[in-house]
Motif scaffolding. Structure first.
Motif, mmCIF file in Angstrom:
data_model
loop_
_atom_site.group_PDB
_atom_site.id
_atom_site.type_symbol
_atom_site.label_atom_id
_atom_site.label_comp_id
_atom_site.label_asym_id
_atom_site.label_seq_id
_atom_site.Cartn_x
_atom_site.Cartn_y
_atom_site.Cartn_z
ATOM 1 N N GLY A 188 0.908 -1.101 0.131
ATOM 2 C CA GLY A 188 0.024 -0.120 -0.183
ATOM 3 C C GLY A 188 1.145 1.348 -0.461
ATOM 4 O O GLY A 188 2.551 1.293 0.055
ATOM 5 N N ASN A 189 0.377 2.963 0.200
ATOM 6 C CA ASN A 189 1.155 3.992 -0.466
ATOM 7 C C ASN A 189 0.737 4.007 1.110
ATOM 8 O O ASN A 189 0.320 5.003 1.937
ATOM 9 N N VAL A 190 2.292 3.937 2.206
ATOM 10 C CA VAL A 190 2.382 4.213 3.265
ATOM 11 C C VAL A 190 3.206 4.838 3.504
ATOM 12 O O VAL A 190 4.492 4.839 3.072
ATOM 13 N N SER A 191 3.468 6.139 4.526
ATOM 14 C CA SER A 191 4.408 6.500 4.622
ATOM 15 C C SER A 191 3.884 6.320 6.244
ATOM 16 O O SER A 191 3.865 6.285 7.117
ATOM 17 N N ILE A 192 5.774 6.935 6.604
ATOM 18 C CA ILE A 192 5.928 6.249 8.548
ATOM 19 C C ILE A 192 6.245 8.256 8.767
ATOM 20 O O ILE A 192 7.073 8.118 9.049
ATOM 21 N N PRO A 193 5.494 8.963 9.918
ATOM 22 C CA PRO A 193 5.955 10.465 10.182
ATOM 23 C C PRO A 193 7.019 10.135 11.755
ATOM 24 O O PRO A 193 7.125 9.322 11.794
ATOM 25 N N ALA A 194 7.550 10.927 11.048
ATOM 26 C CA ALA A 194 9.028 10.475 12.561
ATOM 27 C C ALA A 194 8.444 11.637 13.484
ATOM 28 O O ALA A 194 8.884 11.261 14.557
ATOM 29 N N LYS A 195 7.176 12.156 13.612
ATOM 30 C CA LYS A 195 6.856 12.785 15.182
ATOM 31 C C LYS A 195 5.170 13.108 15.104
ATOM 32 O O LYS A 195 5.063 12.792 13.880
ATOM 33 N N ALA A 196 4.732 12.625 15.799
ATOM 34 C CA ALA A 196 3.229 13.139 15.852
ATOM 35 C C ALA A 196 2.508 13.805 15.455
ATOM 36 O O ALA A 196 3.188 15.411 15.594
ATOM 37 N N LEU A 197 1.552 14.101 14.644
ATOM 38 C CA LEU A 197 0.884 14.664 14.188
ATOM 39 C C LEU A 197 -0.077 15.410 14.395
ATOM 40 O O LEU A 197 -1.055 14.514 15.034
ATOM 41 N N SER A 198 -1.083 16.084 14.236
ATOM 42 C CA SER A 198 -2.180 16.586 14.467
ATOM 43 C C SER A 198 -3.065 16.049 14.171
ATOM 44 O O SER A 198 -2.883 15.480 13.015
ATOM 45 N N GLU A 199 -4.500 15.703 15.333
ATOM 46 C CA GLU A 199 -5.771 14.949 13.913
ATOM 47 C C GLU A 199 -6.745 15.835 14.362
ATOM 48 O O GLU A 199 -7.496 16.572 14.691
ATOM 49 N N ASN A 200 -7.642 15.423 13.318
ATOM 50 C CA ASN A 200 -9.300 15.900 12.469
ATOM 51 C C ASN A 200 -10.397 16.047 13.179
ATOM 52 O O ASN A 200 -10.129 14.280 13.232
ATOM 53 N N ARG A 201 -9.936 16.346 14.465
ATOM 54 C CA ARG A 201 -11.225 15.758 14.945
ATOM 55 C C ARG A 201 -12.455 16.453 14.883
ATOM 56 O O ARG A 201 -12.545 18.136 15.312
ATOM 57 N N SER A 202 -13.541 16.114 14.167
ATOM 58 C CA SER A 202 -15.069 17.098 14.052
ATOM 59 C C SER A 202 -15.889 17.306 14.873
ATOM 60 O O SER A 202 -15.417 16.377 16.378
ATOM 61 N N GLU A 203 -16.750 18.029 15.406
ATOM 62 C CA GLU A 203 -18.129 18.557 16.335
ATOM 63 C C GLU A 203 -18.622 18.316 15.999
ATOM 64 O O GLU A 203 -19.270 18.016 13.922
ATOM 65 N N TYR A 204 -19.942 17.945 16.356
ATOM 66 C CA TYR A 204 -21.286 17.594 15.861
ATOM 67 C C TYR A 204 -21.760 19.355 15.948
ATOM 68 O O TYR A 204 -21.780 19.689 17.157
ATOM 69 N N SER A 205 -22.714 19.216 14.999
ATOM 70 C CA SER A 205 -22.938 20.624 14.895
ATOM 71 C C SER A 205 -25.035 21.216 16.098
ATOM 72 O O SER A 205 -24.763 21.968 16.532
ATOM 73 N N ASN A 206 -24.770 20.270 16.316
ATOM 74 C CA ASN A 206 -26.468 20.057 16.881
ATOM 75 C C ASN A 206 -25.930 19.562 18.534
ATOM 76 O O ASN A 206 -26.869 19.457 19.207
ATOM 77 N N LYS A 207 -24.975 19.568 19.014
ATOM 78 C CA LYS A 207 -24.568 19.094 20.422
ATOM 79 C C LYS A 207 -23.531 20.072 20.736
ATOM 80 O O LYS A 207 -22.404 20.406 19.861
ATOM 81 N N SER A 208 -24.237 20.688 22.226
ATOM 82 C CA SER A 208 -23.319 21.039 22.964
ATOM 83 C C SER A 208 -21.806 20.430 23.292
ATOM 84 O O SER A 208 -21.814 19.784 23.499
ATOM 85 N N THR A 209 -20.687 21.536 23.244
ATOM 86 C CA THR A 209 -19.207 21.055 23.550
ATOM 87 C C THR A 209 -19.522 20.637 25.183
ATOM 88 O O THR A 209 -18.694 19.940 26.229
ATOM 89 N N SER A 210 -20.323 20.863 26.306
ATOM 90 C CA SER A 210 -20.752 21.452 27.424
ATOM 91 C C SER A 210 -20.881 19.852 27.588
ATOM 92 O O SER A 210 -20.729 19.490 29.175
#
Length: 772
Positions: free
Chosen positions: A679-701
């Motif tokens: 497969g098309n594999v890359s191995i990062p040398a350091k931790a990367l930021s993660e895309n974390r989505s949010e619910y549009s109809n839900k309070s983060t509280s």
């Protein structure tokens, strides 16, 4: 060594016929040169054509002369497009723009920031001249101003010019630069412009017929290497491909060939050559270290066309598995720094980047997955029965298309992202990218749990679940699982209702093409992955499973890994089950160990993936498995198949077997392993930021404290005031459009020149003098 075919597609008397073919997408290289004068090469320019639509990308010196050689009149252009505003890419814009104004057709002008300014300033400067010329045909400039639109783009936009779909991507260069992808009638061409390495480009260019790319790094006959900065091409297991040193403006061959390999493009076309002579053999040898496809050395007036007959060569893989999106590393119960080779927990999902997710909002209620080629319904509407959904989809005309379908479980699972998290029946973060897709949660006011927002597929289970229930597989993008759900309510016998997200395109997705090799391995020609034919023949905890994969040298290969959740699910055969076929839910080309399950019956194992599943009070303690046998649970003291072979659930990474939950999911802890490589594999040398989505109809509280602490630890932006202040889209890094100071100051912080200020590059103290 395989011989690489060098495509030198010469201008012929058929050129105009090709360029006007109604069903074909073509690219004609108008100029293949650089800023350095070359009597044999005009500067950068490419003409994209399909039917009566003609798009000119860049307008360097010599563009008009070469268009004239083709007999092509600029007045017939549908659009003028810029990759960036360097002189060798826009030098002849003004005369071409004026000649387009003198024509009678409507046209568009698009490009990176300052395209509007460039257009309007020249329009004002030459208004008298343009009015004079127009007066000869009794027209005025005021009238012709209505004939064109000009727009500044930032990257990420998608729009149509004629019948050609155009998508954009910002790529790193010395100034703001865009790459473009042109899709028409199942054909695709990508033009990158000038750039350095972009980790987003492989997904953007996935499976393109042609990728026209910067020729940086070419080896010349005098022994020099164009734009080369003495980067080694040796790739180690932990490094991935080497990147250029900071300060570069163009690619090297290691990077361009690596991008082409990852993107699985059919033809790699090099352009932007200077006046010296390329050592073709030496350059090919360097490119071939990564990319083994067709290589084209561009020339002026070269026509690139795809073969649209039945014999059209297809890309090697008929479908591509999208990465799980997990970028954070975990131990048995907590976040850890990204492990390196020989570290504990190395080889987990975050250690590998495989076909990163990439989507395009088509602005018409549909979303294109740029990796798989599937086009999705953006909003699912109301819940429906399966029968009603199968009827409804036949009449859907969304986006102007009528070939929508209810997705299979493999198609639907391609959208899951394991940056999501859940806490029991409480929704925390969705397991789907909600920047592109609407994802509801359950209506607690109607006695639903928050996780009761399951999405059904068209895949029905070939066995029975629970109390002999007919069952349909679905993905729960709220709790991050595949389960089989009863087709009918067992109490009322009424058809159950779930959400549906319709899909179109790439009808080959999910169809395996297994070939048995002579060394105990199986290759899937559909995905490009190689699997070990036999499994581990014993159960292991999660850490042991990772070690088992990393230590394997089976068949002489040393790059075996534990598959991520989506790779593992790709080899499930949903036409099989222990009940229906007396076998595991996998093609019989594989060897699956039989076990005696908790009910004392013959069954088949659960198999570990490398993916952590965030659920429960201790979010990191579970990992994803796929049930290739019955997905068992204990209910009312009876052990039964509650979710179906082919389900995806999760087990604790360590501990003791038991049962749990409202459906009593059987916990085994020691699950089996099936190794994968390729497969098309890359191995990062350091931790990367993660895309974390949010619910549009839900309070983060509603987010629990334990999850909030996990998020803060996992994304460095939480500890960096600079990132917190400017990171408007919350992706853990700052781009120029978010930065409030000058581009010069932005570049000061952007050490690796990738177009972003990461947490590692940002100042650790509060922002100072950012307005200066």
């Amino acid at each position: 060594m395989k011989k690489i075919v060098i495509a030198l597609i010469l201008l012929s008397s058929q050129l105009l016929t090709v360029a006007s073919a109604q069903d074909q997408l073509t690219a004609t290289i108008i100029g293949s040169g650089s800023p350095i004068y070359n009597e044999n090469r005009a500067s950068a320019s490419t003409l994209i054509s399909a039917g009566d639509t003609h798009i000119l990308v860049d307008m360097g010196n010599g563009t008009q002369a070469n268009l004239a050689k083709l007999g092509f009149e600029p007045r017939n252009l549908s659009a003028l497009i810029f990759t960036h505003h360097h002189l060798d890419h826009n030098e002849e814009f003004v005369p071409i723009f004026i000649r387009s104004l003198l024509g009678r057709d409507n046209f568009s002008i698009v490009g990176p920031p300052n395209t509007v300014k460039l257009t309007e300033s020249n329009l004002g400067l030459y208004s008298e001249d343009i009015n004079y010329r127009l007066s000869k045909t009794q027209r005025t400039l005021a009238e012709r101003k209505k004939a064109f639109e000009v727009s500044d783009l930032k990257g990420g936009e998608s729009f149509k010019i004629g019948d050609i779909l155009v998508t954009t991507l910002q790529v790193p260069h010395t100034i703001y630069t865009l790459a473009y992808r042109f899709d028409f009638n199942g054909q695709s061409i990508v033009i990158t412009g000038d750039l350095t390495y972009s980790d987003k480009l492989p997904s953007f260019a996935q499976n393109a017929d042609f990728m026209i790319i910067d020729s940086g790094g070419m080896i010349m006959e005098d022994g020099r290497q164009k734009n080369e900065r003495k980067t080694s091409n040796k790739v180690t297991k932990n490094q991935g491909s080497n990147r250029q040193k900071k300060g570069g403006a163009h690619l090297n061959l290691a990077d361009s060939s690596s991008i082409a390999k990852q993107a699985n493009v059919t033809n790699l076309v090099y352009t932007h050559f200077n006046s010296t002579t390329v050592d073709v053999a030496a350059s090919l040898k360097e490119i071939q270290k990564s990319y083994r496809g067709n290589i084209v050395f561009g020339e002026d007036l070269m026509v690139l066309k795809t073969d649209i007959t039945s014999s059209k060569p297809k890309a090697l893989n008929s479908y591509t598995i999208v990465d799980s999106g997990q970028r954070i590393a975990y131990s048995n119960n907590s976040i850890i720094s990204l492990p390196q080779n020989e570290d504990d927990f190395f080889g987990q999902d975050a250690n590998y980047i495989i076909n990163p997710p990439s989507y395009t909002d088509n602005q018409n209620g549909t979303v294109t997955d740029n990796v798989t080629g599937l086009v999705w319904q953006q909003d699912m509407g109301q819940k429906s029965t399966l029968v009603d959904a199968l009827k409804k989809v036949k009449s859907v005309k969304l986006g102007g298309y009528s070939d929508w379908r209810v997705p299979t479980i493999k198609e639907l699972y391609s959208l899951i992202q394991f940056s999501g998290s859940v806490k029991g029946d409480k929704a925390l973060y969705p397991f789907i990218d909600t920047k592109y897709f609407n994802q509801p949660i359950g209506n607690t006011n109607a006695n639903e749990r928050e996780i009761d927002a399951q999405t059904w597929s068209s895949t029905e289970y070939v066995g029975k679940t629970m109390k002999n229930d007919d069952t349909v597989f679905g993905v729960n993008f709220v709790d991050g699982r595949i389960k089989g759900y009863p087709k009918y309510n067992p109490r009322t016998s009424e058809p159950n209702k779930m959400y549906f997200r319709f899909v179109r395109g790439n009808t080959d997705y999910g169809k395996n093409n297994f070939v048995e090799n002579a060394d105990g391995t199986v290759s899937d020609k559909a995905t490009g992955l190689m699997w070990r034919q036999a499994d581990s023949n014993k159960g292991l905890n999660w850490q042991q499973a990772l070690q088992y994969a990393q230590n394997s040298t089976f068949g002489g290969y040393s790059d075996w890994r534990l598959p991520n959740a989506k790779e593992l699910q790709s080899i499930v055969d949903y036409t099989r089950s222990p009940e229906a076929s007396n076998s595991a839910a996998i093609d019989p080309i594989f060897k699956a160990t039989s076990i005696k399950n908790e009910a004392g019956e013959k069954d088949y194992p659960y198999y570990w993936s490398s993916t952590t599943h965030l659920d429960g009070p201790v979010q990191a303690e579970g990992a994803v498995y796929i049930a290739f046998g019955e997905a068992l649970g204990e209910m009312h003291g009876k052990t039964m198949d509650v979710h179906g072979a082919g389900s995806q659930r999760s087990d604790p990474k360590t501990g003791e077997p038991t049962s749990r939950g409202p459906q009593g999911d059987m916990i085994r802890v020691k699950n089996y392993v099936r190794l994968v490589r390729g497969g098309n594999v890359s191995i990062p040398a350091k931790a990367l930021s993660e895309n974390r989505s949010e619910y549009s109809n839900k309070s983060t509280s509603l987010i629990g404290n334990s999850t909030q602490r996990l998020t803060t630890q996992s994304i460095k932006k939480g500890d960096n005031k600079f990132i917190n202040r400017f990171d408007k889209n919350r992706d853990g890094k700052v781009e120029l459009s978010e930065f409030k100071a000058t581009e010069q100051r932005f570049n000061h912080f952007d050490k690796n020149k990738d177009g972003y200020i990461s947490a590692d590059e940002a100042p650790t103290g509060p922002p100072k003098n950012v307005s200066k």
